[in-house]
Design a protein around this motif. Sequence first.
Motif, PDB file in Angstrom:
ATOM      1  N   GLN A  60      15.281  15.822  51.870  1.00 21.43           N
ATOM      2  CA  GLN A  60      13.995  15.278  51.012  1.00 21.43           C
ATOM      3  C   GLN A  60      14.362  13.833  50.832  1.00 21.43           C
ATOM      4  O   GLN A  60      15.004  13.685  50.259  1.00 21.43           O
ATOM      5  CB  GLN A  60      13.601  16.152  49.842  1.00 21.43           C
TER       6      GLN A  60
ATOM      7  N   LEU B 265      10.299   7.863  49.555  1.00 21.04           N
ATOM      8  CA  LEU B 265       9.721   7.174  50.505  1.00 21.04           C
ATOM      9  C   LEU B 265       9.790   5.454  49.969  1.00 21.04           C
ATOM     10  O   LEU B 265       9.973   4.735  50.770  1.00 21.04           O
ATOM     11  CB  LEU B 265       8.166   7.455  50.365  1.00 21.04           C
TER      12      LEU B 265
ATOM     13  N   GLN C 208       2.041  21.719  53.734  1.00 22.45           N
ATOM     14  CA  GLN C 208       2.037  20.908  54.877  1.00 22.45           C
ATOM     15  C   GLN C 208       0.746  21.056  55.397  1.00 22.45           C
ATOM     16  O   GLN C 208       0.622  20.376  56.453  1.00 22.45           O
ATOM     17  CB  GLN C 208       3.275  21.667  55.780  1.00 22.45           C
TER      18      GLN C 208
ATOM     19  N   VAL D 123      -0.817  17.799  54.942  1.00 19.15           N
ATOM     20  CA  VAL D 123      -0.091  16.707  55.564  1.00 19.15           C
ATOM     21  C   VAL D 123      -0.594  16.896  57.275  1.00 19.15           C
ATOM     22  O   VAL D 123      -0.567  15.570  57.680  1.00 19.15           O
ATOM     23  CB  VAL D 123       1.573  16.864  55.247  1.00 19.15           C
TER      24      VAL D 123
ATOM     25  N   ALA E 245       5.943  15.671  49.651  1.00  8.92           N
ATOM     26  CA  ALA E 245       5.027  16.107  50.842  1.00  8.92           C
ATOM     27  C   ALA E 245       5.817  16.753  51.720  1.00  8.92           C
ATOM     28  O   ALA E 245       7.078  16.169  52.148  1.00  8.92           O
ATOM     29  CB  ALA E 245       4.366  14.812  51.542  1.00  8.92           C
ATOM     30  N   GLU E 246       5.320  18.067  52.276  1.00 10.03           N
ATOM     31  CA  GLU E 246       5.968  18.865  53.161  1.00 10.03           C
ATOM     32  C   GLU E 246       5.405  18.860  54.732  1.00 10.03           C
ATOM     33  O   GLU E 246       4.473  18.609  54.729  1.00 10.03           O
ATOM     34  CB  GLU E 246       5.862  20.320  52.584  1.00 10.03           C
TER      35      GLU E 246
ATOM     36  N   VAL F 210       6.026  16.641  57.092  1.00 12.12           N
ATOM     37  CA  VAL F 210       5.790  15.385  57.609  1.00 12.12           C
ATOM     38  C   VAL F 210       6.323  15.285  58.831  1.00 12.12           C
ATOM     39  O   VAL F 210       7.702  15.542  59.178  1.00 12.12           O
ATOM     40  CB  VAL F 210       6.300  14.174  56.758  1.00 12.12           C
TER      41      VAL F 210
ATOM     42  N   GLN G 268       1.857   9.903  59.638  1.00 13.65           N
ATOM     43  CA  GLN G 268       1.581  10.859  58.200  1.00 13.65           C
ATOM     44  C   GLN G 268       2.462  10.100  57.154  1.00 13.65           C
ATOM     45  O   GLN G 268       2.202   9.729  56.079  1.00 13.65           O
ATOM     46  CB  GLN G 268       2.307  12.009  58.632  1.00 13.65           C
ATOM     47  N   TYR G 269       3.694   9.548  57.645  1.00 12.32           N
ATOM     48  CA  TYR G 269       4.853   9.009  56.968  1.00 12.32           C
ATOM     49  C   TYR G 269       4.171   7.752  56.284  1.00 12.32           C
ATOM     50  O   TYR G 269       4.181   7.489  55.178  1.00 12.32           O
ATOM     51  CB  TYR G 269       5.852   8.600  57.630  1.00 12.32           C
TER      52      TYR G 269
ATOM     53  N   LEU H  44       1.529   8.299  53.662  1.00 18.13           N
ATOM     54  CA  LEU H  44       2.047   8.958  52.581  1.00 18.13           C
ATOM     55  C   LEU H  44       2.528   7.709  51.626  1.00 18.13           C
ATOM     56  O   LEU H  44       2.328   7.868  50.403  1.00 18.13           O
ATOM     57  CB  LEU H  44       2.997  10.032  52.672  1.00 18.13           C
TER      58      LEU H  44
ATOM     59  N   CYS I 277       2.872   8.369  47.553  1.00 14.23           N
ATOM     60  CA  CYS I 277       3.555   9.623  47.520  1.00 14.23           C
ATOM     61  C   CYS I 277       5.076   9.381  47.118  1.00 14.23           C
ATOM     62  O   CYS I 277       5.558   8.325  47.592  1.00 14.23           O
ATOM     63  CB  CYS I 277       3.549  10.539  48.801  1.00 14.23           C
TER      64      CYS I 277
ATOM     65  N   ALA J 186       9.129  12.880  50.757  1.00 15.40           N
ATOM     66  CA  ALA J 186       8.745  13.449  51.796  1.00 15.40           C
ATOM     67  C   ALA J 186       9.743  14.192  52.709  1.00 15.40           C
ATOM     68  O   ALA J 186      11.108  14.189  52.400  1.00 15.40           O
ATOM     69  CB  ALA J 186       8.101  12.398  52.796  1.00 15.40           C
TER      70      ALA J 186
END
Length: 278
Positions: free
Chosen positions: A46, A49, A203, A206, A235-236, A238, A243-244, A247, A252, A255
């Motif tokens: 995990q 970010l 998810q 996401v 965030a799950e 990814v 998406q990254y 987020l 966020c 991730a």
Amino acid sequence: AKAVNRGRFSFFSEEMNSMAQERLALEGALRDALRGGDFELHYQPQIHLRDHRLHGVEALARWPHPQLGNISPGRFIPIAEESGLIGELGKWALEEACFQLSDWRRRGIKVPSISVNLSATNFHDLELPQFVSDLLQRYSLSPTDLTLEITETVLMDTNPSTNQTIAAVHALGVPLAMDDFGTGYSSLGYLRKLPVGELKLDQSFVRDMVKDEAVSALTNAVIRIGESLKLIVVAEGVEDADQYELLIKQGCDVAQGYYFSRPLTADNLEIWIRDFMA
Ligand code: C2E
Ligand code: CA
Ligand code: CA
Ligand code: CA
């Protein structure tokens, strides 16, 4: 025609019978595997970010079966739930995670914490807090080295022990994470009452947030809620750069997903961390 119907009927009942038998066989195999030490934990990183620090890893149970191959959690978790073995699985995962983390610490491998998935059944057990506290002591870990992931089924649970167990675990200083956030009922009401420190954005949100503006409005709202309640939002699922980036744009915190890494064996996680730090 009657004969045909009767034939069908017995065909279906035989099929149902064999499904029930297969389930029973799997339940027996699950019990043996759990007690025989055949289960494994894999670990998924995990990542923060903001600065790409490693936040922690989530421990996910794996069952490599000698004849049937890898049996997925999607298959064995429901059987474990129905047979009552899920409590034992959760306790096994807690101990295995603590053992692994203490081993990593001893060898200087920097894993900040491990998140373990627990079932509602684990919170019926008034001895869970003592069990966790004993593990922390035995493996020389601190409470924040663990995070316990719970789902809404834990919170909606009417079992009289649940509130007490949650409070006692919280009193130990072990953080709780709300898993699959946004998929169930009344999440917001529970957030007010519960000592969770982390929200795991499911998810399914996401997956669709880039292609569906309504979904990105929802993920943004969850992230804002996390911000105002001072919760870490993870965030799950990814899977890609779009998406990254979205987020990051929405602010966020953390991730997790195939974009960074699949769940890895302990050995492979060490290699991943070495590359990640380099
Ligand atoms: P979960 O807790 O929501 O775990 C996340 C699941 O998403 C994991 O599936 C993980 O492998 C998968 N995943 C991670 N990144 C991605 C991605 O980028 N894309 C997609 N499509 N999937 C991703 P897994 O390992 O099959 O586990 C399924 C569920 O089984 C878990 O969902 C959890 O509810 C349960 N589970 C797994 N291990 C345990 C355990 O030790 N105890 C309990 N009680 N439940 C467990
Ligand atoms: Ca989880
Ligand atoms: Ca989840
Ligand atoms: Ca899930």
